[in-house]
Design a protein around this motif. Structure first.
Motif, PDB file in Angstrom:
ATOM      1  N   ARG A  56       0.509  -1.570   0.096  1.00  0.00           N
ATOM      2  CA  ARG A  56       0.350   0.020  -0.164  1.00  0.00           C
ATOM      3  C   ARG A  56       0.368   1.419   0.184  1.00  0.00           C
ATOM      4  N   ILE A  57       0.892   1.995  -1.230  1.00  0.00           N
ATOM      5  CA  ILE A  57       2.145   2.584  -0.977  1.00  0.00           C
ATOM      6  C   ILE A  57       1.629   3.797  -2.420  1.00  0.00           C
ATOM      7  N   GLY A  58       1.734   5.665  -1.365  1.00  0.00           N
ATOM      8  CA  GLY A  58       1.132   6.802  -2.641  1.00  0.00           C
ATOM      9  C   GLY A  58       2.188   7.284  -2.114  1.00  0.00           C
ATOM     10  N   TYR A  59       2.224   8.763  -2.675  1.00  0.00           N
ATOM     11  CA  TYR A  59       2.877   9.667  -3.058  1.00  0.00           C
ATOM     12  C   TYR A  59       2.299  11.428  -2.717  1.00  0.00           C
ATOM     13  N   MET A  60       3.176  11.992  -2.372  1.00  0.00           N
ATOM     14  CA  MET A  60       2.671  13.398  -2.047  1.00  0.00           C
ATOM     15  C   MET A  60       2.755  14.478  -2.481  1.00  0.00           C
ATOM     16  N   ALA A  61       2.408  15.113  -3.546  1.00  0.00           N
ATOM     17  CA  ALA A  61       2.551  15.686  -5.060  1.00  0.00           C
ATOM     18  C   ALA A  61       2.550  17.138  -4.227  1.00  0.00           C
ATOM     19  N   LEU A  90      -0.804  15.019   5.058  1.00  0.00           N
ATOM     20  CA  LEU A  90      -1.077  13.497   5.725  1.00  0.00           C
ATOM     21  C   LEU A  90      -2.189  13.458   6.982  1.00  0.00           C
ATOM     22  N   LEU A  91      -2.127  15.181   7.291  1.00  0.00           N
ATOM     23  CA  LEU A  91      -2.840  14.474   8.504  1.00  0.00           C
ATOM     24  C   LEU A  91      -4.658  14.396   8.277  1.00  0.00           C
ATOM     25  N   THR A 115      -9.431   7.667   6.921  1.00  0.00           N
ATOM     26  CA  THR A 115      -8.285   6.372   6.902  1.00  0.00           C
ATOM     27  C   THR A 115      -8.536   6.008   7.653  1.00  0.00           C
ATOM     28  N   PRO A 116      -9.456   4.149   7.496  1.00  0.00           N
ATOM     29  CA  PRO A 116      -9.147   4.030   9.059  1.00  0.00           C
ATOM     30  C   PRO A 116      -7.978   3.542   9.163  1.00  0.00           C
ATOM     31  N   ARG A 117      -7.527   2.921  10.108  1.00  0.00           N
ATOM     32  CA  ARG A 117      -6.241   2.381  10.335  1.00  0.00           C
ATOM     33  C   ARG A 117      -5.363   1.076   9.999  1.00  0.00           C
ATOM     34  N   ALA A 118      -6.583   0.066   9.214  1.00  0.00           N
ATOM     35  CA  ALA A 118      -5.783  -0.846   9.305  1.00  0.00           C
ATOM     36  C   ALA A 118      -6.127  -0.484   7.510  1.00  0.00           C
ATOM     37  N   GLY A 119      -6.544   0.619   6.914  1.00  0.00           N
ATOM     38  CA  GLY A 119      -5.885   0.696   5.488  1.00  0.00           C
ATOM     39  C   GLY A 119      -5.113   1.526   5.282  1.00  0.00           C
ATOM     40  N   ARG A 120      -4.353   2.317   5.864  1.00  0.00           N
ATOM     41  CA  ARG A 120      -3.770   3.760   5.405  1.00  0.00           C
ATOM     42  C   ARG A 120      -2.019   3.015   4.929  1.00  0.00           C
ATOM     43  N   LEU A 121      -1.505   3.567   4.401  1.00  0.00           N
ATOM     44  CA  LEU A 121      -0.692   3.132   3.044  1.00  0.00           C
ATOM     45  C   LEU A 121       0.794   2.704   4.667  1.00  0.00           C
ATOM     46  N   GLU A 122       1.437   2.670   4.029  1.00  0.00           N
ATOM     47  CA  GLU A 122       2.417   1.829   4.682  1.00  0.00           C
ATOM     48  C   GLU A 122       4.208   2.546   3.988  1.00  0.00           C
ATOM     49  N   ALA A 123       3.215   3.399   3.086  1.00  0.00           N
ATOM     50  CA  ALA A 123       4.728   3.859   2.306  1.00  0.00           C
ATOM     51  C   ALA A 123       4.052   5.302   1.394  1.00  0.00           C
ATOM     52  N   ILE A 124       4.901   5.932   2.031  1.00  0.00           N
ATOM     53  CA  ILE A 124       4.705   7.240   1.304  1.00  0.00           C
ATOM     54  C   ILE A 124       5.788   7.783  -0.131  1.00  0.00           C
ATOM     55  N   PHE A 125       6.143   8.229  -0.976  1.00  0.00           N
ATOM     56  CA  PHE A 125       6.919   9.511  -1.496  1.00  0.00           C
ATOM     57  C   PHE A 125       7.121  10.045  -2.263  1.00  0.00           C
ATOM     58  N   CYS A 126       7.474  11.410  -0.630  1.00  0.00           N
ATOM     59  CA  CYS A 126       6.786  13.167  -1.311  1.00  0.00           C
ATOM     60  C   CYS A 126       8.088  13.652  -2.017  1.00  0.00           C
ATOM     61  N   GLU A 127       7.603  14.402  -3.076  1.00  0.00           N
ATOM     62  CA  GLU A 127       7.918  15.063  -3.995  1.00  0.00           C
ATOM     63  C   GLU A 127       9.184  16.157  -3.565  1.00  0.00           C
ATOM     64  N   ASN A 128       9.750  16.680  -2.431  1.00  0.00           N
ATOM     65  CA  ASN A 128      10.581  17.081  -1.814  1.00  0.00           C
ATOM     66  C   ASN A 128      10.927  16.808  -0.887  1.00  0.00           C
ATOM     67  N   ASP A 129      11.934  17.413   0.449  1.00  0.00           N
ATOM     68  CA  ASP A 129      12.116  16.978   1.120  1.00  0.00           C
ATOM     69  C   ASP A 129      11.285  17.750   2.627  1.00  0.00           C
ATOM     70  N   ILE A 130      11.089  18.999   2.106  1.00  0.00           N
ATOM     71  CA  ILE A 130      10.252  19.853   3.136  1.00  0.00           C
ATOM     72  C   ILE A 130       8.977  19.423   3.487  1.00  0.00           C
ATOM     73  N   LEU A 131       8.136  18.503   2.057  1.00  0.00           N
ATOM     74  CA  LEU A 131       6.702  17.872   2.440  1.00  0.00           C
ATOM     75  C   LEU A 131       7.472  16.595   3.385  1.00  0.00           C
ATOM     76  N   ALA A 132       8.488  16.082   2.640  1.00  0.00           N
ATOM     77  CA  ALA A 132       9.063  14.532   3.621  1.00  0.00           C
ATOM     78  C   ALA A 132       8.341  14.994   5.164  1.00  0.00           C
ATOM     79  N   ILE A 133       8.933  15.903   5.526  1.00  0.00           N
ATOM     80  CA  ILE A 133       9.689  16.883   6.865  1.00  0.00           C
ATOM     81  C   ILE A 133       8.214  17.114   7.042  1.00  0.00           C
ATOM     82  N   GLY A 175      12.247  11.266   1.282  1.00  0.00           N
ATOM     83  CA  GLY A 175      12.095  12.335   0.595  1.00  0.00           C
ATOM     84  C   GLY A 175      12.849  12.647  -0.763  1.00  0.00           C
ATOM     85  N   PHE A 176      12.903  13.874  -1.549  1.00  0.00           N
ATOM     86  CA  PHE A 176      14.029  14.241  -2.739  1.00  0.00           C
ATOM     87  C   PHE A 176      14.717  15.111  -2.008  1.00  0.00           C
ATOM     88  N   ASP A 177      15.582  15.854  -2.657  1.00  0.00           N
ATOM     89  CA  ASP A 177      16.658  16.668  -2.537  1.00  0.00           C
ATOM     90  C   ASP A 177      18.240  16.159  -1.611  1.00  0.00           C
TER      91      ASP A 177
END
Length: 350
Positions: free
Chosen positions: A197-202, A246-247, A253-271, A290-292
């Motif tokens: 279960r993998i997502g992306y933050m743009a 992310l909040l 999203t119920p806990r059982a169905g939440r993502l296991e991993a997220i690739f964020c488009e850059n570091d400041i979003l990841a932080i 993250g990225f950068d």
């Protein structure tokens, strides 16, 4: 008494306070022509070394400095490069700005910073660059909105280049990290951890600017039989935006169905996303990449796994495409980056 005489003599060679000393004033004091003064301050100009030394010494005593704007009228070069930015809240853009100004200064160029904002339109900024007769324009990770594209296509006399993003336009060269390959490499990292279960933050969407990170990430997952579960969107590249994105997702999203991993488009979003996990008492429950590779990524409280861009190299290549006649018009460049493994790509099950 002697020291007093020396002091008064030193004062006498300077012009009255408030009056700007001109090349003509220096020429009269040195007993040379105004053009000789100009040559004394022009690198490579034909002038006897002793004359050059004398003129420069007298100019220093009088407080004279050459008028670069006036010189640009005769040389047809202002030695001025416009830097266009639009996300100074993103630490990576600040770092890129620092590297770019340092490299330009080392080559004898000054910079004109154009910070595009809702109050300061792209058209206004670029008209100013044209009026200052800049020798080139560098877009630093800037979202290329329609106004920018239109202006860039009109000012054929000004070399320009986009850095850290693909321009999406055949006639606007860019120098960037290969985001597609980077996205694929990060997908491989998640798959190696066994995540499904993998997502992306743009960040902000743009029709004209292509990072290609999402495409490479999504395509590699699909090759391995995994569909990208969701794409979250942040309005700006800021920590608060990443945290709120992310909040909102976790609340919906119920806990059982939440993502296991997220690739964020850059570091400041990841932080920001990692801060959201802490606020939700879910630290390390979702893997984040993250990225950068900004400075904060290596902080003990984050230890963010990320993808490092070769900023110094990319900036150097971008500048060459502006200032080197042999490089102007060269094809766009896509460079490889480096996956930096820390700890945030690992998670603790719920």
């Amino acid at each position: 008494m002697k020291s007093k005489i020396l002091l008064e003599t030193s004062k006498s060679v300077r012009e009255p306070q408030g009056k700007k000393v001109t090349a003509k004033d220096v020429a009269e004091r040195a007993g040379v022509s105004k053009w000789t003064v100009s040559r004394a301050f022009t690198d490579g100009a034909s002038i006897a070394p002793d004359v050059k030394k004398t003129v420069r010494e007298i100019a220093a005593e009088m407080g004279y400095t050459p008028n670069l704007l006036a010189r640009s009228l005769s040389t047809r070069s202002t030695q001025l490069i416009a830097l266009v930015v639009d996300e100074l809240g993103n630490p990576n853009q600040l770092r890129t700005l620092d590297v770019t100004t340092r490299q330009l200064q080392a080559k004898g160029y000054s910079t004109l910073l154009l910070n595009i904002s809702p109050e300061y339109s792209p058209a206004t900024a670029l008209r100013l660059a044209d009026q200052f007769q800049v020798d080139g324009i560098i877009f630093l990770g800037t979202t290329l909105k329609h106004e920018l594209i239109q202006f860039a296509q009109q000012v054929k006399h000004i070399p320009l280049v986009v850095i850290l993003r693909n321009s999406g336009e055949a006639d606007i060269p860019y120098v960037s990290t290969d985001g597609y390959a980077a996205g694929a490499e990060i997908a491989d990292l998640f798959l190696a951890q066994g995540y499904s279960r993998i997502g992306y933050m743009a960040g902000p969407l743009s029709e004209r600017t292509e990072l290609r990170r999402l495409e490479g990430f999504r395509d590699r997952l699909k090759e391995r039989g995994i569909d990208l579960a969701t794409v979250m969107e942040a309005a700006h590249y800021r920590r608060e935006e990443g945290m709120q994105a992310l909040l909102r997702y976790m609340e919906a999203t119920p806990r059982a169905g939440r993502l296991e991993a997220i690739f964020c488009e850059n570091d400041i979003l990841a932080i920001g996303a990692m801060d959201a996990l802490v606020l939700s008492n879910a630290q390390n429950k979702i893997a984040i990449v993250g990225f950068d590779d900004i400075e904060l990524a290596n902080a003990p409280s984050y230890q963010l796994t990320t993808f490092r861009q070769p900023i110094e190299y990319l900036v150097g290549e971008a500048i060459l495409r502006i200032v080197d006649p042999e490089m102007v018009g060269r094809p766009s460049l896509m460079a490889p980056g480096t996956l930096v493994i820390r700890a945030s790509h690992r998670r603790t099950p719920w």
